[in-house]
Design an enzyme around this catalytic site. Structure first.
Site, PDB file in Angstrom:
ATOM      1  N   CYS A   1       0.806  -1.214   0.000  1.00  0.00           N
ATOM      2  CA  CYS A   1       0.000   0.000   0.000  1.00  0.00           C
ATOM      3  C   CYS A   1       0.842   1.268   0.000  1.00  0.00           C
ATOM      4  O   CYS A   1       2.039   1.248   0.197  1.00  0.00           O
ATOM      5  CB  CYS A   1      -0.880  -0.015   1.247  1.00  0.00           C
ATOM      6  N   VAL A   2       0.148   2.330  -0.155  1.00  0.00           N
ATOM      7  CA  VAL A   2       0.662   3.692  -0.031  1.00  0.00           C
ATOM      8  C   VAL A   2       1.898   3.874  -0.899  1.00  0.00           C
ATOM      9  O   VAL A   2       2.080   3.192  -1.878  1.00  0.00           O
ATOM     10  CB  VAL A   2       0.895   4.054   1.444  1.00  0.00           C
TER      11      VAL A   2
END
Lengths: 566, 242
Positions: A390-391
């Site tokens: 993620c991110v």
């Protein structure tokens, strides 16, 4: 947070403020009072005003409340009954003095002339002085054993079929044609081999770093796993329009400059990299199906290597390790909570695939509703998590990160503590689901009967809501808890609560930002050591100083030197 | 408990924020006399405009009030785009706003609406430059009230920074928050919170009735909330199938 009984004498002169809803008739004890160290922050935040006649802690202990008080109400003379019966008061002092003597065998005499509803508080730390009827069995018990057979690879070449022999991994030349049509979303696959000294080449953004490992015997976490050393797969990709498959920031560019080599989640300096580059359908990069298809195709490629790796005998291994997971009975039970993502797109993780670090057979965290799932530390280190990651690149915890998770490795090796499990909990999209998941985590932790917890999260932003709630759920049950996250400047917290008083910063970027360099701001062994030190300090009633109002690398350096000196 | 575990002088490394000082502008007109602007941190822009930089971007795009919704798109990495790719109105309810203007619920749709990408969000830039610039622009174009939406967590933070700047300029605002704890903690003056995932703050894609009800309730909250930081939970629920 309530004051612990062990600490109470330190705070006798501090203002008395109730920490929680405290009912009329309660006889005030340490567990009803707010820890004085956080009062200044509550005052500056406008949550608390201390009147001039607020009583000191020593003046309220043992007194009965006249009214029901809301959390964070200062205790003033009008709120408490004047005195308990004098007999009771005297005996209370006797108890304290008896416990303070070194004569542990001297009897404690409690005699009460008259009175009713009398409660005695005995600090749990003093229980050690009593003879134990049921001696705790201190013997360690082995929970499960994983044999990890490592096969060193020194060269990766192309051939007509896959083989692993004498440190050479042969890849099948036409494998790309076989796997390209597996998922209609994947439009093109290219695979190449990158030697450690040939990394000054362009790369698309890196979706994941995946070890090549396979089960020979047993399930993930036990039995036998064969794993290749010296070689690792990276998955990279774009969509048909050339848009990088990424969300917050991407790390396309010159490969040698875009990876923090040696981080737990990255290739190491001398690793050979097998790069699987995919092109997916246009505009699916930020929908769940796009990145998932890329991971799936990559997994089919790795599975072909796994099938050969499975046949390798112990005698061919370059090294063999045993991961023995032990129940260290009699030592404080602690848990690690790892918050992972669960909002679709790349915000997802696959839990417990059939093969270590694999995709097939695993359950997507999103589909599980993000509820907490308990894994053993052996399962984590045997590839129970496939990260869709993620991110931004800098805070990504890749699949490789989990099999080398520094906090899991450190806590399970620590002989003072008994790491009972690693809880993975997702971060849902919707606020009410976040609350649901957090509350379930709190109940789970309560049922686990732990005496300490460390909560980590990858990424930053909306997951910090759940992160803060997880810490609150644990902290409000009186369990010492430490939080670990990237915050720096760009990821500075968006919410908070009073239980977040022992926090470890993962930022290592000079400007405190999400830097677009793979794994720059992820959890490293030195961060794990600070987290453990904070947990132990908190568990033994020590003080953790409040943070400064802005990210300051000097604080981290100072903590590190304090921790590493011990 | 063993006390030799204590490390004297160890300090917590991450600051935990507190709610900033209140900012609040009452709505003195009736809604039917108000021109309303949409301001979104959810990465909305015209297809013909430059996409936002997903690694952090404090610039903003002006979206003319008569833009057909089919000419809008999203560039934002902080939330799953499945819903907003289907129907831009679930983050930027421009069609619903026009319908409410036609019905006379409000006086009109602002000439200029604002899109920016709040993910990550340089808070200093948003506080000192972007927020005040957007606020001035709305003031100059005669806006009476503004409705905000935001995507991810840091995006809600950026949205609230801009919301506070608009409110400070004397324009009442309300945020439709998917993450009300962030909006409240960051000091949003008025918050409405339908039970929706981030990415569909203003309601299920293509569900006109739900979107309109949420937007209507948000507008009504401009009037009914008269205290800084109040949150009104809205009775609309949508679970995304991602």
């Amino acid at each position: 947070m309530a004051i612990s009984h062990e600490n109470i004498e330190r705070y006798f002169e501090e203002p008395a403020v109730v920490c929680c809803l405290t009912e009329a008739g309660t006889i005030i004890g340490p567990e009803n009072l707010e820890e004085p160290e956080i009062l200044p922050e509550l005052q500056s935040g406008g949550f608390l005003q201390l009147p001039s006649n607020v009583l000191k802690i020593k003046e309220v202990l043992g007194k009965r409340l006249k009214k029901t008080l809301q959390p964070l109400t200062p205790v003033t003379p009008d709120l408490i009954e004047e005195e308990l019966s004098s007999a009771c008061k005297v005996e209370k002092q006797n108890i304290v003095s008896a416990f303070n003597t070194s004569e542990h065998n001297s009897p404690i005499r409690v005699s009460i002339g008259e009175g009713k509803n009398i409660t005695f508080e005995i600090p749990t730390s003093l229980l050690q002085f009593f003879p134990q009827q049921h001696q705790v069995e201190e013997k360690e018990k082995i929970k499960r054993v994983l044999t990890l057979r490592e096969y060193e690879i020194k060269k990766v070449q192309w051939a007509d079929r896959i083989s692993i022999q004498d440190g050479v991994l042969m890849l099948k030349k036409d494998i790309v044609n076989e796997i390209s049509s597996i998922d209609p979303i994947v439009k093109k696959v290219s695979i190449d081999v990158i030697e450690p000294d040939k990394r000054d080449i362009f790369t698309n953004t890196i979706l994941d770093v995946i070890p090549i490992a396979t089960k020979v015997e047993g399930k993930i976490g036990e039995g036998i796993t064969n794993i290749l050393k010296g070689v690792v797969v990276i998955l990279t990709g774009v969509d048909e329009d050339g848009v990088q498959i990424h969300e917050f920031g991407s790390c396309e560019g010159i490969l040698s400059q875009k990876i923090k080599f040696g981080r737990p989640g990255c290739p190491d300096e001398d690793d050979i990299i097998i790069r699987v580059d995919v092109v997916i359908e246009r505009r699916t990069g930020m929908e769940r199906r796009g990145p998932y298809a890329a991971h799936k195709v990559c997994d089919v490629f790795i599975q072909q290597i796994r099938e050969v790796l499975k046949t390798k005998s112990a005698s061919e291994a370059s090294s063999i390790k045993e991961l023995v997971e032990v129940d260290k009975k009699g030592r404080p039970r602690v848990v690690i909570v790892k918050e992972i993502m669960g909002q679709g797109a790349m915000h997802d993780n696959i839990i417990l695939p059939n093969e270590p670090c694999g995709v097939l057979g695993g359950r997507c965290n999103v589909d599980l509703g993000n509820v907490p799932v308990v894994l053993s530390s052996n399962e984590v280190l045997d590839g129970a998590i496939h990260a869709l990651t993620c991110v931004g690149p800098a805070t990504k915890e890749t699949t490789r990160h989990y099999i080398r998770e520094p906090l899991v490795e450190l806590l399970r090796a620590d002989n003072d503590l008994n790491l009972v499990g690693v809880v993975f909990v997702g971060s849902p999209q919707a606020n009410q689901e976040k609350l649901y998941v957090s509350e379930r985590l709190g109940m789970l932790i309560e049922a686990m009967g732990v005496e300490g917890a460390i909560v980590t999260t990858e990424g930053f932003g909306n997951n910090h809501i759940d992160f803060a709630w997880h810490i609150e759920q644990i902290g409000k049950r009186g369990i010492p808890v430490v939080g670990v996250t990237f915050a720096g400047v760009q990821g500075s917290l968006i919410v908070g609560n009073k239980y977040m008083d022992a926090m470890v910063e993962l930022n290592k970027n000079e400007e405190g930002i999400e830097s677009e360099i793979l794994a720059e701001n992820t959890l490293c062994p030195e961060d794990a050591r600070r987290a453990l030190a904070m947990l132990k300090t908190k568990m033994s009633g020590g003080k953790i100083l409040p943070p400064f109002s802005k990210w300051d690398p000097a604080v981290i350096e100072k903590n590190q030197s304090l921790v590493d000196r011990v | 408990m063993v006390t030799n575990w204590v490390i004297e002088g160890i300090r917590s490394e991450v600051y935990v924020p507190v709610v900033p000082e209140p900012v609040f502008t009452p709505l003195t007109k009736d809604l039917k006399d108000c021109v309303v602007a949409l301001v979104t941190a959810a990465g909305v822009h015209l297809k013909s405009q430059k996409p936002f930089n997903l690694a952090g971007d404090f610039s903003y795009r002006e979206i003319p009030g008569d833009t057909p919704s089919s000419e809008l798109m999203v560039t934002h990495g902080g939330y799953d785009n499945t819903d907003v790719n289907k129907d831009i109105n679930c983050m930027f309810p421009i069609d619903r706003l026009r319908e409410l203007a036609q019905e006379g619920f409000i006086r009109g749709v602002a000439k200029i609406h604002i899109g920016f990408m709040g993910g990550g969000g340089n808070t200093q830039k948003f506080t000192e430059e972007t927020g005040p610039a957007i606020a001035r622009l709305l003031k100059e174009t005669g806006v009476d009230a503004a409705v905000l939406t935001a995507g991810c967590g840091t995006c809600h933070r950026s949205a609230v920074i801009v919301q506070r700047a608009i409110e400070r300029e004397g324009i009442p605002t309300v945020i439709i928050a998917a993450l009300p704890p962030v909006a409240k903690h960051q000091g949003a003056p008025r918050i409405v919170a339908p039970k929706v995932p981030i990415g569909a703050n203003a309601g299920e894609p293509n569900n006109v009735n739900m979107q309109k009800a949420i937007l209507k309730d948000a507008l009504l909250a401009l009037k009914s909330i008269n205290r800084f930081g109040e949150v009104i939970e809205l009775p609309y629920e949508y679970r995304a199938r991602i």
